[in-house]
Write an enzyme that holds these catalytic residues in place. Structure first.
Site, PDB file in Angstrom:
ATOM      1  N   SER A 192       0.850  -1.196   0.000  1.00 23.62           N
ATOM      2  CA  SER A 192       0.000   0.000   0.000  1.00 23.62           C
ATOM      3  C   SER A 192       0.882   1.240   0.000  1.00 23.62           C
ATOM      4  CB  SER A 192      -0.894   0.017   1.242  1.00 23.62           C
ATOM      5  OG  SER A 192      -1.375   1.329   1.438  1.00 23.62           O
ATOM      6  N   HIS A 252      -1.282  -1.299  -4.280  1.00 25.07           N
ATOM      7  CA  HIS A 252      -2.530  -0.929  -3.595  1.00 25.07           C
ATOM      8  C   HIS A 252      -2.549   0.587  -3.346  1.00 25.07           C
ATOM      9  CE1 HIS A 252      -6.026  -1.924  -1.038  1.00 25.07           C
ATOM     10  NE2 HIS A 252      -5.578  -0.997  -0.202  1.00 25.07           N
ATOM     11  N   ASP A 302      -4.634   3.623  -1.749  1.00 23.65           N
ATOM     12  CA  ASP A 302      -5.687   3.951  -0.789  1.00 23.65           C
ATOM     13  C   ASP A 302      -6.219   5.355  -1.046  1.00 23.65           C
ATOM     14  OD1 ASP A 302      -5.983   1.656   0.928  1.00 23.65           O
ATOM     15  OD2 ASP A 302      -3.925   2.040   1.569  1.00 23.65           O
ATOM     16  N   MET A 316      -8.808   8.218  -0.026  1.00 21.43           N
ATOM     17  CA  MET A 316      -9.604   8.648   1.133  1.00 21.43           C
ATOM     18  C   MET A 316     -10.070  10.083   0.932  1.00 21.43           C
ATOM     19  SD  MET A 316      -7.283   7.179   4.213  1.00 21.43           S
ATOM     20  CE  MET A 316      -6.492   5.556   4.114  1.00 21.43           C
ATOM     21  N   HIS A 346      -8.451   1.316  -3.901  1.00 17.44           N
ATOM     22  CA  HIS A 346      -9.377   1.024  -2.803  1.00 17.44           C
ATOM     23  C   HIS A 346     -10.049   2.345  -2.423  1.00 17.44           C
ATOM     24  CE1 HIS A 346      -9.548  -0.087   1.783  1.00 17.44           C
ATOM     25  NE2 HIS A 346     -10.751   0.024   1.252  1.00 17.44           N
ATOM     26  N   MET A 357     -12.097   4.578  -0.382  1.00 23.97           N
ATOM     27  CA  MET A 357     -12.707   4.820   0.938  1.00 23.97           C
ATOM     28  C   MET A 357     -13.328   6.210   0.894  1.00 23.97           C
ATOM     29  SD  MET A 357      -9.586   3.186   3.109  1.00 23.97           S
ATOM     30  CE  MET A 357      -8.487   3.352   1.708  1.00 23.97           C
ATOM     31  N   MET A 416     -11.426  -5.730   5.380  1.00 24.75           N
ATOM     32  CA  MET A 416     -10.601  -4.817   6.180  1.00 24.75           C
ATOM     33  C   MET A 416     -10.279  -5.498   7.511  1.00 24.75           C
ATOM     34  SD  MET A 416     -10.031  -2.194   4.360  1.00 24.75           S
ATOM     35  CE  MET A 416      -9.056  -1.357   5.611  1.00 24.75           C
ATOM     36  N   PHE A 438      -6.126   4.907   8.268  1.00 23.07           N
ATOM     37  CA  PHE A 438      -4.708   5.155   8.552  1.00 23.07           C
ATOM     38  C   PHE A 438      -3.899   3.866   8.402  1.00 23.07           C
ATOM     39  CE2 PHE A 438      -7.277   8.202  10.794  1.00 23.07           C
ATOM     40  CZ  PHE A 438      -6.677   9.397  10.428  1.00 23.07           C
ATOM     41  N   GLY A 439      -2.648   4.036   7.971  1.00 25.56           N
ATOM     42  CA  GLY A 439      -1.712   2.914   7.964  1.00 25.56           C
ATOM     43  C   GLY A 439      -1.159   2.708   9.366  1.00 25.56           C
ATOM     44  N   ASP A 462      -6.616  -6.471   4.325  1.00 28.59           N
ATOM     45  CA  ASP A 462      -5.988  -5.137   4.345  1.00 28.59           C
ATOM     46  C   ASP A 462      -5.990  -4.537   5.742  1.00 28.59           C
ATOM     47  OD1 ASP A 462      -5.115  -2.571   3.781  1.00 28.59           O
ATOM     48  OD2 ASP A 462      -6.842  -2.011   2.545  1.00 28.59           O
ATOM     49  N   SER A 472       2.883  -0.442   6.038  1.00 35.05           N
ATOM     50  CA  SER A 472       4.060  -0.212   6.881  1.00 35.05           C
ATOM     51  C   SER A 472       5.014  -1.405   6.875  1.00 35.05           C
ATOM     52  CB  SER A 472       3.640   0.161   8.301  1.00 35.05           C
ATOM     53  OG  SER A 472       2.541  -0.582   8.714  1.00 35.05           O
TER      54      SER A 472
HETATM   55  C1  DX5 Z   1      -6.207   1.567   5.741  1.00 38.03           C
HETATM   56  C2  DX5 Z   1      -5.759   1.234   4.346  1.00 38.03           C
HETATM   57  C3  DX5 Z   1      -4.684   0.188   4.291  1.00 38.03           C
HETATM   58  C4  DX5 Z   1      -3.412   0.608   4.960  1.00 38.03           C
HETATM   59  C5  DX5 Z   1      -2.578  -0.586   5.265  1.00 38.03           C
HETATM   60  O1  DX5 Z   1      -7.269   2.446   5.683  1.00 38.03           O
HETATM   61  O2  DX5 Z   1      -6.858   0.733   3.596  1.00 38.03           O
HETATM   62  O3  DX5 Z   1      -4.455  -0.210   2.948  1.00 38.03           O
HETATM   63  O4  DX5 Z   1      -2.656   1.479   4.166  1.00 38.03           O
HETATM   64  O5  DX5 Z   1      -1.456  -0.157   5.987  1.00 38.03           O
HETATM   65  P1  DX5 Z   1      -0.778  -1.090   7.091  1.00 38.03           P
HETATM   66  O6  DX5 Z   1      -0.315  -2.326   6.366  1.00 38.03           O
HETATM   67  O7  DX5 Z   1       0.329  -0.250   7.606  1.00 38.03           O
HETATM   68  O8  DX5 Z   1      -1.835  -1.407   8.104  1.00 38.03           O
HETATM   69 ZN    ZN Z   2      -6.484  -0.232   1.527  1.00 33.61          ZN
END
Ligand code: DX5
Ligand code: ZN
Length: 214
Positions: A8, A33, A35, A37, A66, A68, A136, A142-143, A174, A197
């Site tokens: 991601s 991937h 993300d 948002m 993805h 969101m 999910m 957030f990551g 994810d 991460s």
């Molecule tokens: C969260 C995202 C994920 C996120 C994953 O809202 O959809 O894709 O970036 O990051 P990690 O692997 O650090 O949880």
């Molecule tokens: Zn994602």
């Protein structure tokens, strides 16, 4: 089962995004991937179609967008045009019976996404319409969050119900996945592993991606 890894880019260095994507492709990633948002559906804002259009020529890998966001029906066309290969939309955000066929009509793979608090039953009617289901394993936004253990049971439940119903659908997982828990996520039936991460905060991307496949 062959496990695919989907780094991601949320955790990448955005100032060097092109290089980061080239680096994870070289390191063995299968999918990128992305993300997306909007600050409404989730409490964070990231990137949109102009960035997807710029990264499209950087990599041969599929771009897994993805979404969101609220009202995803307004944006799927723009993401497809920008070069998204896969587009996933949340059961909590839209009418999947409309959106999944609309995404396919744009020539993309259509994914349906389920958040941790949403019961599995909500997504089941749409499995036959989708090319993949994204479960999910953290609350989106957030990551770097910790995986919510109960979500592994949801992966297993979706996996076994799909099998019972003779629906062949890959499960993508994810959030919060790393070398310490990935084997439990894949044992439950996930085939595509998103990791932000765990990849981008590692010193060596190749080793980090290999560790997710083990
Ligand atoms: C969260 C995202 C994920 C996120 C994953 O809202 O959809 O894709 O970036 O990051 P990690 O692997 O650090 O949880
Ligand atoms: Zn994602």
């Amino acid at each position: 089962m062959t496990i695919k890894t989907a780094p991601s880019i949320l955790s990448a260095d955005f100032a060097r995004l092109g290089h980061e994507i080239e680096a994870v492709e070289k390191a063995g990633a299968d999918v990128i991937h992305v993300d997306v948002m909007d600050g409404h559906f989730v409490p964070n804002i990231t990137i949109g179609p102009p960035v997807v259009a710029k990264i499209r020529p950087i990599t041969k890998l599929p771009l897994d967008c993805h979404l969101m966001i609220e009202n995803p029906e307004r944006y799927i066309g723009a993401f497809a045009k920008a070069g998204a290969d896969w587009i996933s939309v949340h059961v909590e955000a839209c009418d999947l019976s409309q959106l999944l066929p609309a995404i396919k009509a744009l020539g993309c793979k259509a994914g349906c996404v389920i958040n941790p608090p949403t019961p599995v039953e909500k997504i089941l009617p749409y499995l036959p319409l989708a090319d993949y289901v994204l479960v999910m394993t953290v609350n989106p936004g957030f990551g770097g969050q910790k995986l919510i253990e109960g979500c592994i049971d949801k992966i297993a439940a979706i996996h076994s119900i799909a099998k019972e119903r003779n629906i062949r659908i890959p499960i993508e997982a994810d959030g919060g996945i790393g070398p310490a828990n990935v084997s439990r996520v894949t044992a439950a039936g996930a085939e595509i592993i998103v990791a932000g991460s765990a990849v981008f905060e590692a010193e060596d991307y190749t080793k980090a991606i290999e560790a997710l496949r083990k």
